[in-house]
Write a protein that holds these residues in place. Structure first.
Motif, PDB file in Angstrom:
ATOM      1  N   ASP A 214      35.906 139.337 -11.627  1.00  0.00           N
ATOM      2  CA  ASP A 214      36.867 138.325 -11.185  1.00  0.00           C
ATOM      3  C   ASP A 214      38.121 138.929 -10.553  1.00  0.00           C
ATOM      4  OD1 ASP A 214      35.205 136.255 -12.083  1.00  0.00           O
ATOM      5  OD2 ASP A 214      35.978 136.461 -14.122  1.00  0.00           O
ATOM      6  N   TYR A 215      38.116 140.242 -10.335  1.00  0.00           N
ATOM      7  CA  TYR A 215      39.281 140.902  -9.744  1.00  0.00           C
ATOM      8  C   TYR A 215      39.459 140.404  -8.308  1.00  0.00           C
ATOM      9  CZ  TYR A 215      42.664 144.577  -8.783  1.00  0.00           C
ATOM     10  OH  TYR A 215      43.813 145.258  -8.473  1.00  0.00           O
ATOM     11  N   PRO A 216      40.675 140.012  -7.925  1.00  0.00           N
ATOM     12  CA  PRO A 216      40.892 139.534  -6.544  1.00  0.00           C
ATOM     13  C   PRO A 216      40.847 140.703  -5.555  1.00  0.00           C
ATOM     14  CG  PRO A 216      42.965 139.563  -7.748  1.00  0.00           C
ATOM     15  CD  PRO A 216      41.890 139.939  -8.736  1.00  0.00           C
ATOM     16  N   LEU A 217      39.842 140.713  -4.688  1.00  0.00           N
ATOM     17  CA  LEU A 217      39.659 141.809  -3.740  1.00  0.00           C
ATOM     18  C   LEU A 217      40.594 141.657  -2.545  1.00  0.00           C
ATOM     19  CD1 LEU A 217      35.748 141.985  -3.821  1.00  0.00           C
ATOM     20  CD2 LEU A 217      37.399 143.208  -5.259  1.00  0.00           C
ATOM     21  N   ASP A 218      40.850 142.770  -1.863  1.00  0.00           N
ATOM     22  CA  ASP A 218      41.721 142.771  -0.685  1.00  0.00           C
ATOM     23  C   ASP A 218      41.235 141.773   0.362  1.00  0.00           C
ATOM     24  OD1 ASP A 218      43.404 144.709  -1.668  1.00  0.00           O
ATOM     25  OD2 ASP A 218      42.607 146.331  -0.428  1.00  0.00           O
ATOM     26  N   ASP A 219      42.161 141.311   1.192  1.00  0.00           N
ATOM     27  CA  ASP A 219      41.823 140.428   2.310  1.00  0.00           C
ATOM     28  C   ASP A 219      40.800 141.110   3.212  1.00  0.00           C
ATOM     29  OD1 ASP A 219      43.583 138.490   1.444  1.00  0.00           O
ATOM     30  OD2 ASP A 219      45.182 139.059   2.837  1.00  0.00           O
ATOM     31  N   GLY A 220      39.849 140.333   3.689  1.00  0.00           N
ATOM     32  CA  GLY A 220      38.839 140.856   4.597  1.00  0.00           C
ATOM     33  C   GLY A 220      37.634 141.462   3.913  1.00  0.00           C
ATOM     34  N   ILE A 221      37.687 141.588   2.587  1.00  0.00           N
ATOM     35  CA  ILE A 221      36.567 142.164   1.846  1.00  0.00           C
ATOM     36  C   ILE A 221      35.577 141.057   1.497  1.00  0.00           C
ATOM     37  CG2 ILE A 221      35.850 143.367  -0.263  1.00  0.00           C
ATOM     38  CD1 ILE A 221      37.524 145.143   1.563  1.00  0.00           C
ATOM     39  N   ILE A 222      34.331 141.270   1.856  1.00  0.00           N
ATOM     40  CA  ILE A 222      33.259 140.337   1.481  1.00  0.00           C
ATOM     41  C   ILE A 222      32.830 140.624   0.051  1.00  0.00           C
ATOM     42  CG2 ILE A 222      30.912 139.564   2.003  1.00  0.00           C
ATOM     43  CD1 ILE A 222      31.557 140.430   4.970  1.00  0.00           C
ATOM     44  N   GLY A 223      32.675 141.898  -0.285  1.00  0.00           N
ATOM     45  CA  GLY A 223      32.342 142.255  -1.653  1.00  0.00           C
ATOM     46  C   GLY A 223      31.725 143.628  -1.757  1.00  0.00           C
ATOM     47  N   PRO A 224      31.573 144.094  -3.003  1.00  0.00           N
ATOM     48  CA  PRO A 224      30.934 145.390  -3.225  1.00  0.00           C
ATOM     49  C   PRO A 224      29.416 145.266  -3.071  1.00  0.00           C
ATOM     50  CG  PRO A 224      31.527 144.398  -5.324  1.00  0.00           C
ATOM     51  CD  PRO A 224      32.033 143.479  -4.251  1.00  0.00           C
ATOM     52  N   ARG A 225      28.795 146.341  -2.607  1.00  0.00           N
ATOM     53  CA  ARG A 225      27.338 146.399  -2.460  1.00  0.00           C
ATOM     54  C   ARG A 225      26.855 147.758  -2.944  1.00  0.00           C
ATOM     55  NH1 ARG A 225      28.571 141.866  -1.775  1.00  0.00           N
ATOM     56  NH2 ARG A 225      28.342 140.618   0.096  1.00  0.00           N
ATOM     57  N   TRP A 226      25.847 147.745  -3.799  1.00  0.00           N
ATOM     58  CA  TRP A 226      25.205 148.985  -4.245  1.00  0.00           C
ATOM     59  C   TRP A 226      23.985 149.202  -3.368  1.00  0.00           C
ATOM     60  CZ3 TRP A 226      27.234 152.346  -7.685  1.00  0.00           C
ATOM     61  CH2 TRP A 226      28.286 151.879  -8.494  1.00  0.00           C
ATOM     62  N   LEU A 227      23.946 150.329  -2.651  1.00  0.00           N
ATOM     63  CA  LEU A 227      22.865 150.617  -1.713  1.00  0.00           C
ATOM     64  C   LEU A 227      22.360 152.046  -1.899  1.00  0.00           C
ATOM     65  CD1 LEU A 227      24.614 149.292   1.528  1.00  0.00           C
ATOM     66  CD2 LEU A 227      22.857 148.086   0.204  1.00  0.00           C
ATOM     67  N   SER A 228      21.060 152.224  -1.714  1.00  0.00           N
ATOM     68  CA  SER A 228      20.504 153.572  -1.666  1.00  0.00           C
ATOM     69  C   SER A 228      20.809 154.163  -0.291  1.00  0.00           C
ATOM     70  CB  SER A 228      18.991 153.534  -1.884  1.00  0.00           C
ATOM     71  OG  SER A 228      18.360 152.904  -0.776  1.00  0.00           O
ATOM     72  N   ARG A 229      20.580 155.436  -0.139  1.00  0.00           N
ATOM     73  CA  ARG A 229      20.798 156.064   1.164  1.00  0.00           C
ATOM     74  C   ARG A 229      19.883 155.427   2.210  1.00  0.00           C
ATOM     75  NH1 ARG A 229      19.046 159.805   4.717  1.00  0.00           N
ATOM     76  NH2 ARG A 229      20.639 161.076   5.770  1.00  0.00           N
ATOM     77  N   ASP A 230      18.623 155.176   1.846  1.00  0.00           N
ATOM     78  CA  ASP A 230      17.679 154.558   2.787  1.00  0.00           C
ATOM     79  C   ASP A 230      18.127 153.154   3.191  1.00  0.00           C
ATOM     80  OD1 ASP A 230      16.086 156.807   2.865  1.00  0.00           O
ATOM     81  OD2 ASP A 230      14.632 156.041   1.404  1.00  0.00           O
ATOM     82  N   GLU A 231      18.617 152.377   2.236  1.00  0.00           N
ATOM     83  CA  GLU A 231      19.124 151.041   2.559  1.00  0.00           C
ATOM     84  C   GLU A 231      20.332 151.135   3.499  1.00  0.00           C
ATOM     85  OE1 GLU A 231      17.924 148.529  -1.463  1.00  0.00           O
ATOM     86  OE2 GLU A 231      19.663 149.876  -1.516  1.00  0.00           O
ATOM     87  N   LEU A 232      21.178 152.128   3.266  1.00  0.00           N
ATOM     88  CA  LEU A 232      22.325 152.330   4.141  1.00  0.00           C
ATOM     89  C   LEU A 232      21.871 152.678   5.559  1.00  0.00           C
ATOM     90  CD1 LEU A 232      25.405 152.581   4.507  1.00  0.00           C
ATOM     91  CD2 LEU A 232      25.148 155.002   3.885  1.00  0.00           C
ATOM     92  N   LEU A 233      20.883 153.549   5.681  1.00  0.00           N
ATOM     93  CA  LEU A 233      20.383 153.931   7.006  1.00  0.00           C
ATOM     94  C   LEU A 233      19.871 152.719   7.778  1.00  0.00           C
ATOM     95  CD1 LEU A 233      18.523 157.295   6.315  1.00  0.00           C
ATOM     96  CD2 LEU A 233      20.674 156.955   7.562  1.00  0.00           C
ATOM     97  N   ALA A 234      19.245 151.777   7.074  1.00  0.00           N
ATOM     98  CA  ALA A 234      18.730 150.571   7.727  1.00  0.00           C
ATOM     99  C   ALA A 234      19.854 149.678   8.258  1.00  0.00           C
ATOM    100  CB  ALA A 234      17.843 149.791   6.759  1.00  0.00           C
ATOM    101  N   LEU A 235      21.064 149.885   7.771  1.00  0.00           N
ATOM    102  CA  LEU A 235      22.215 149.073   8.186  1.00  0.00           C
ATOM    103  C   LEU A 235      23.101 149.796   9.196  1.00  0.00           C
ATOM    104  CD1 LEU A 235      23.157 147.751   4.632  1.00  0.00           C
ATOM    105  CD2 LEU A 235      22.123 146.426   6.493  1.00  0.00           C
ATOM    106  N   ARG A 236      22.594 150.828   9.828  1.00  0.00           N
ATOM    107  CA  ARG A 236      23.410 151.673  10.713  1.00  0.00           C
ATOM    108  C   ARG A 236      24.244 150.893  11.739  1.00  0.00           C
ATOM    109  NH1 ARG A 236      21.995 157.488  12.595  1.00  0.00           N
ATOM    110  NH2 ARG A 236      24.002 158.012  13.523  1.00  0.00           N
ATOM    111  N   PRO A 237      23.722 149.846  12.378  1.00  0.00           N
ATOM    112  CA  PRO A 237      24.573 149.120  13.338  1.00  0.00           C
ATOM    113  C   PRO A 237      25.817 148.487  12.696  1.00  0.00           C
ATOM    114  CG  PRO A 237      22.275 148.525  13.627  1.00  0.00           C
ATOM    115  CD  PRO A 237      22.360 149.338  12.363  1.00  0.00           C
ATOM    116  N   GLN A 238      25.828 148.386  11.371  1.00  0.00           N
ATOM    117  CA  GLN A 238      26.950 147.761  10.674  1.00  0.00           C
ATOM    118  C   GLN A 238      27.860 148.775   9.985  1.00  0.00           C
ATOM    119  OE1 GLN A 238      24.022 144.779   8.827  1.00  0.00           O
ATOM    120  NE2 GLN A 238      26.022 143.775   8.683  1.00  0.00           N
TER     121      GLN A 238
END
Length: 148
Positions: A96-120
């Motif tokens: 419930d911690y209020p996150l900074d403006d512009g933050i959608i949220g935390p995401r836990w990703l593996s390295r492979d999942e991160l690679l799939a999101l390269r355009p972002q």
């Protein structure tokens, strides 16, 4: 024109092969980054890394080392950033911690999942920091000296 680099911190937080990232808006596009931000006045680099991680993810962390110090000039605006990247371990989540403006949220990703999101990716520093961490590039926190 006066050239002034921006001092920033970032954290690599791993838990069972997954890394803590921040999904945030850059303009109107959602992008991924490590928890990261600027050093505030009268703040140490270590304090900044812990604060930024909490403000962007709601996670308390314990810093465990320095992954690296990176110099990066953003092609989008020509601004140069000096990033000090820390490794840390997750301690406690505050959902419930209020996150900074512009933050959608935390995401836990593996390295492979991160690679799939390269355009972002917010920048190429994201994968470089992860890969340096995975290669065992971890230096003592004593590398960072407090101000006198």
């Amino acid at each position: 024109m006066e050239w002034q680099p921006h001092i920033t911190v970032a954290t690599i937080v791993e838990d069972q092969g997954r890394f803590l990232f921040v999904e945030e808006f850059q303009g109107d596009q959602a992008v991924f980054n490590q928890p990261a931000g600027h050093l505030d006045p009268d703040e140490s680099l270590l304090q900044a890394a812990i604060r930024e991680t909490l403000e962007e993810t709601g996670w308390d962390i314990e810093l465990t080392g320095v992954v690296g110090i990176y110099l990066y000039t953003a092609p989008s605006n020509g601004v140069t950033y000096q990033r000090v990247c820390f490794a840390g371990k997750p301690l406690r989540h505050h959902p419930d911690y209020p996150l900074d403006d512009g933050i959608i949220g935390p995401r836990w990703l593996s390295r492979d999942e991160l690679l799939a999101l390269r355009p972002q990716w917010r920048s190429e520093l994201i994968i470089r920091c992860v890969d340096d961490y995975l290669a065992g590039q971890l230096h003592s926190l004593e590398l960072i000296r407090p101000s006198l």
